[in-house]
Design a protein around this motif. Structure first.
Motif: not given
Length: 127
Positions: A11-17, A84-94
């Motif tokens: 779990l990371v906040q928006p903008g986090g890495s 880096n700079n994680l956004k709300p559209e990035d959550p997923a299973v990688y």
């Protein structure tokens, strides 16, 4: 025998890495391009980046270009995805995956062309 194993999600906040790791068997690491895919709920599994085994050529999807960096550590047989700079559209299973490529060739993360898959790691972006 586990061929590919991902780690590093969380779990990371928006903008986090976050940095994801994909550790491969020796055979795969030396002969296969390693790719990263992600799959959000009910969406298709999209290829976002890959790195070739011999020359280190890389590919990035437009959605992550400039924010994500893929790299290899030969001594650890590990491919990293620095996000880096994680956004709300990035959550997923990688997922990481492996595709045998010709020596010297570039890679492309085609989800139908991978020979091996890891089990995935969850990335959540939330404040």
């Amino acid at each position: 025998q586990v061929q590919l194993a991902e780690s590093g999600g969380g779990l990371v906040q928006p903008g986090g890495s976050l940095r994801l790791s994909c550790t491969a068997s020796e055979y795969i690491f030396e002969n296969f391009a390693i790719a990263w895919f992600r799959q959000a709920r009910e969406n298709e599994r999209d290829g976002i980046s890959c790195i070739s085994p011999n020359n280190g050529l890389t590919y990035y999807a437009d959605s992550v270009k400039g924010r994500f960096t893929i790299s290899r550590d030969n001594a650890k047989r590990t491919v990293y995805l620095e996000m880096n700079n994680l956004k709300p559209e990035d959550p997923a299973v990688y997922f990481c995956a492996a595709d045998m490529v010709l020596r010297g060739a570039s890679c492309f993360p085609n989800r139908y062309g991978q020979d091996y898959w890891g089990k995935g790691t969850q990335v959540t972006v939330s404040s």
